[in-house]
Design a protein around this motif. Structure first.
Motif, mmCIF file in Angstrom:
data_model
loop_
_atom_site.group_PDB
_atom_site.id
_atom_site.type_symbol
_atom_site.label_atom_id
_atom_site.label_comp_id
_atom_site.label_asym_id
_atom_site.label_seq_id
_atom_site.Cartn_x
_atom_site.Cartn_y
_atom_site.Cartn_z
ATOM 1 N N LYS A 48 0.849 -1.193 0.000
ATOM 2 C CA LYS A 48 0.000 0.000 0.000
ATOM 3 C C LYS A 48 0.887 1.247 0.000
ATOM 4 O O LYS A 48 1.926 1.295 0.660
ATOM 5 N N SER A 49 0.478 2.251 -0.756
ATOM 6 C CA SER A 49 1.332 3.416 -0.985
ATOM 7 C C SER A 49 1.073 4.540 -0.006
ATOM 8 O O SER A 49 1.976 5.303 0.324
ATOM 9 N N GLY A 50 -0.138 4.684 0.478
ATOM 10 C CA GLY A 50 -0.453 5.799 1.343
ATOM 11 C C GLY A 50 -0.822 7.069 0.592
ATOM 12 O O GLY A 50 -1.028 8.126 1.206
ATOM 13 N N PHE A 51 -0.851 7.002 -0.738
ATOM 14 C CA PHE A 51 -1.233 8.177 -1.514
ATOM 15 C C PHE A 51 -2.711 8.471 -1.319
ATOM 16 O O PHE A 51 -3.536 7.570 -1.150
ATOM 17 N N GLU A 52 -3.039 9.765 -1.344
ATOM 18 C CA GLU A 52 -4.434 10.174 -1.341
ATOM 19 C C GLU A 52 -4.994 10.004 -2.751
ATOM 20 O O GLU A 52 -4.280 10.197 -3.739
ATOM 21 N N PRO A 53 -6.249 9.656 -2.894
ATOM 22 C CA PRO A 53 -6.830 9.545 -4.247
ATOM 23 C C PRO A 53 -6.767 10.899 -4.949
ATOM 24 O O PRO A 53 -6.897 11.947 -4.307
ATOM 25 N N GLN A 63 5.321 2.880 2.166
ATOM 26 C CA GLN A 63 6.545 2.100 1.993
ATOM 27 C C GLN A 63 7.750 2.860 2.532
ATOM 28 O O GLN A 63 8.657 2.276 3.125
ATOM 29 N N ARG A 64 7.730 4.173 2.333
ATOM 30 C CA ARG A 64 8.832 4.985 2.854
ATOM 31 C C ARG A 64 8.865 4.928 4.378
ATOM 32 O O ARG A 64 9.936 4.815 4.984
ATOM 33 N N ARG A 65 7.691 4.994 4.987
ATOM 34 C CA ARG A 65 7.638 4.928 6.451
ATOM 35 C C ARG A 65 8.207 3.603 6.968
ATOM 36 O O ARG A 65 8.977 3.570 7.930
ATOM 37 N N GLN A 89 12.471 0.665 9.626
ATOM 38 C CA GLN A 89 13.402 -0.467 9.616
ATOM 39 C C GLN A 89 14.843 0.008 9.796
ATOM 40 O O GLN A 89 15.616 -0.572 10.553
ATOM 41 N N ARG A 90 15.197 1.101 9.094
ATOM 42 C CA ARG A 90 16.555 1.614 9.230
ATOM 43 C C ARG A 90 16.805 2.137 10.637
ATOM 44 O O ARG A 90 17.888 1.922 11.212
ATOM 45 N N LYS A 105 13.623 12.434 11.703
ATOM 46 C CA LYS A 105 13.031 13.613 11.084
ATOM 47 C C LYS A 105 12.276 13.242 9.812
ATOM 48 O O LYS A 105 11.159 13.703 9.566
ATOM 49 N N TRP A 106 12.916 12.402 9.005
ATOM 50 C CA TRP A 106 12.236 11.964 7.775
ATOM 51 C C TRP A 106 10.968 11.189 8.104
ATOM 52 O O TRP A 106 9.944 11.321 7.444
ATOM 53 N N LEU A 107 11.068 10.359 9.147
ATOM 54 C CA LEU A 107 9.903 9.582 9.543
ATOM 55 C C LEU A 107 8.790 10.488 10.043
ATOM 56 O O LEU A 107 7.602 10.284 9.719
ATOM 57 N N ALA A 108 9.161 11.500 10.845
ATOM 58 C CA ALA A 108 8.149 12.436 11.330
ATOM 59 C C ALA A 108 7.531 13.210 10.175
ATOM 60 O O ALA A 108 6.335 13.534 10.181
ATOM 61 N N GLU A 109 8.353 13.496 9.158
ATOM 62 C CA GLU A 109 7.839 14.180 7.978
ATOM 63 C C GLU A 109 6.797 13.332 7.273
ATOM 64 O O GLU A 109 5.760 13.838 6.832
ATOM 65 N N VAL A 110 7.088 12.029 7.175
ATOM 66 C CA VAL A 110 6.127 11.137 6.524
ATOM 67 C C VAL A 110 4.855 11.033 7.343
ATOM 68 O O VAL A 110 3.748 11.045 6.817
#
Length: 523
Positions: free
Chosen positions: A267-272, A345-347, A352-353, A413-418
């Motif tokens: 799942k991408s998490g994109f808004e329609p 997927q980015r989250r 994981q990292r 920070k990147w995670l909080a951004e996501v």
């Protein structure tokens, strides 16, 4: 001759029985070889479809898990086939071959006994026959001498000496005939006795031994037939459990769970995408009110009247957002922040990292603690080692810890951004490797009322405090603690002169006051 034929028939039959036993043993050997090859092929098959995998590559789908469970059960099944082959080899084939050798030796012994008995009887018969022939020959000679004597005795021309000589010869032959008669009678009596003993005792005893031997061979074959079947029957319960395990694995297949894993993984998490705005190309046309058309200008895509959105801009924006659903993905190396991935997927990749970096940081912390303990031991017992020799390693470990903390902070920070959140450490977080950190302090740092002292610390290393908000300290300098480390690797301290600032937590040995709530000693 009749008994000789029987003996020969028994010889052939017993030999056939041993040959049959060895033939059956050969059958069992080929049967167990089939089992061994079957088990080996099953194990190779399982090994082929169960390759070694890392933890990241472990299957998660129920179909995969069930398939590997079936492979495990099949591997156990192969082990049972090996057990069948082992049982057949030990309790059937091996036993048959040993017993066959014993039968051959026993058969040879009985046949030799029968031949010896027959040879002795033949010897007795020859003695009797020879004495009989000799007696017969002597009787004929005696009859001839009797005829000669009677002829000379009745011949008037024969001299007295000739008659006496013929008489003497007649008496001699008669005496020899009587002696041979007695010898013949004795040999005949002895032969008859030996013949009765031979046919009434020796031969029946040998035949009985051969019969017992053949019956034991038959019993042994029956036992091995049963052991042959028992080898299979003993493993049936375990094989049934293996099959039940396969059935249970098949029942464990869950299509909804597998679908959920697929959804969660991709799942991408994109808004329609939003609706495309209406583009009115007739707004520049002048129309009268009687036409019944709308004369006002059409609204823009952004809601402002009088203008039209750039369709290329809208399409390009939509395409850039919809690429995970069918268009080509961007080429080139993947960005470090995984911004090329859909949000969900980015989250996951960032989380994981972060987890991996946390594990590495914990290892460095453990190593630092171990080195400090070793340093304390060396300081108390100099004969064990030089404590100064551990400083380079401790410094290297501390640098690694700072780098890892910086990397964790950057990924957080990147995670909080996501996730659409603000970083909880944005006010005082350092952003550089080694010791180059920048701090943004809140209003609390500039309050007029000084913070209370909650402990003290001793500098393990010197710190130049080149960044804003940091405090310069020299090695072995004692400072007051006014604020504990909040997880970002920095501790707020105050010099005796009253100067305040932040120092790296790993650079100081902290001792909290006993009456301070939650006091902890950091090394």
């Amino acid at each position: 001759r009749c008994f000789g034929d029987q003996f020969e028939n028994l010889d052939k039959h017993t030999q056939w029985g041993i040959d049959f036993m060895e033939r059956y043993a050969k059958f069992v050997k080929e049967r167990l070889e089939i089992e061994q090859n079957y088990a080996k092929q099953l194990r190779n098959l399982v090994k082929k479809y169960c390759p070694k995998r890392s933890k990241e590559e472990e299957p998660r789908f129920t179909t995969c898990l069930s398939f590997y469970s079936i492979l495990n059960e099949l591997n156990d099944y192969a082990g049972q086939r090996e057990l069948v082959a082992e049982e057949m080899g030990h309790k059937v084939y091996g036993e048959l071959m040993r017993y066959s050798q014993d039968l051959k030796a026993e058969r040879k012994h009985h046949l030799q006994e029968g031949r010896k008995a027959q040879q002795y009887l033949d010897h007795c018969w020859k003695l009797m026959d020879n004495s009989k022939k000799k007696f017969e020959r002597e009787c004929r000679e005696a009859e001839k001498s009797q005829v000669t004597y009677e002829k000379l005795d009745n011949d008037i021309n024969a001299t007295k000496s000739e008659v006496e000589k013929a008489k003497s010869q007649y008496y001699l032959r008669t005496h020899m005939a009587d002696e041979n008669k007695n010898e013949y009678a004795a040999q005949l009596q002895n032969f008859n006795a030996e013949q009765r003993k031979h046919f009434n005792n020796a031969i029946p005893h040998i035949f009985k031994n051969l019969q017992d031997m053949d019956e034991r061979r038959t019993v042994k074959l029956g036992e091995t037939y049963r052991n042959f079947a028992e080898a299979e029957r003993r493993v049936i319960p375990i094989i049934s459990k293996c099959l039940e395990g396969m059935v249970s694995a098949a029942k464990a297949v869950d299509e909804r769970r597998d679908s959920g894993i697929v959804v969660e993984s991709f799942k991408s998490g994109f808004e329609p995408p939003g609706d495309f705005p209406f583009e009115d190309f007739s707004q520049n046309l002048n129309r009268s009110g009687s036409d019944g058309t709308i004369s006002t200008s059409a609204p823009r895509g952004d809601g402002t009247p009088g203008s039209r959105p750039d369709p290329r801009h809208v399409m390009n924006k939509t395409k850039n957002k919809l690429w995970p659903f069918g268009t080509k993905k961007p080429k080139g190396p993947s960005p470090e922040d995984f911004s090329h991935l859909p949000p969900e997927q980015r989250r996951k990749r960032l989380q994981q990292r972060i987890d991996e970096l946390q594990k590495e940081l914990q290892k460095e912390v453990d190593q630092r603690d171990a080195l400090n303990k070793m340093k304390d031991v060396y300081e108390k017992n100099p004969q064990l080692g030089d404590p100064n020799s551990l400083h380079p390693k401790i410094s290297e470990t501390i640098c690694n810890m700072e780098k890892l903390r910086s990397e964790i902070h950057r990924n957080e920070k990147w995670l909080a951004e996501v996730e659409g959140k603000q970083s909880s450490r944005g006010d005082r977080r350092h952003s550089a490797d080694n010791h180059h950190h920048h701090h943004e302090f809140d209003d609390e740092f500039d309050d007029d009322d000084p913070l209370p002292v909650i402990g003290h610390c001793k500098a393990l290393y010197s710190f130049d405090g080149h960044d804003e908000g940091t405090l310069v300290m020299a090695e072995d300098e004692v400072l007051y603690i006014i604020e504990q480390d909040k997880g970002d690797g920095w501790t707020r301290a105050r010099k005796q002169s009253g100067e305040e600032g932040y120092v790296p937590t790993t650079y100081v040995e902290i001792t909290m006051e006993k009456n301070c709530k939650g006091a902890v000693t950091y090394i």
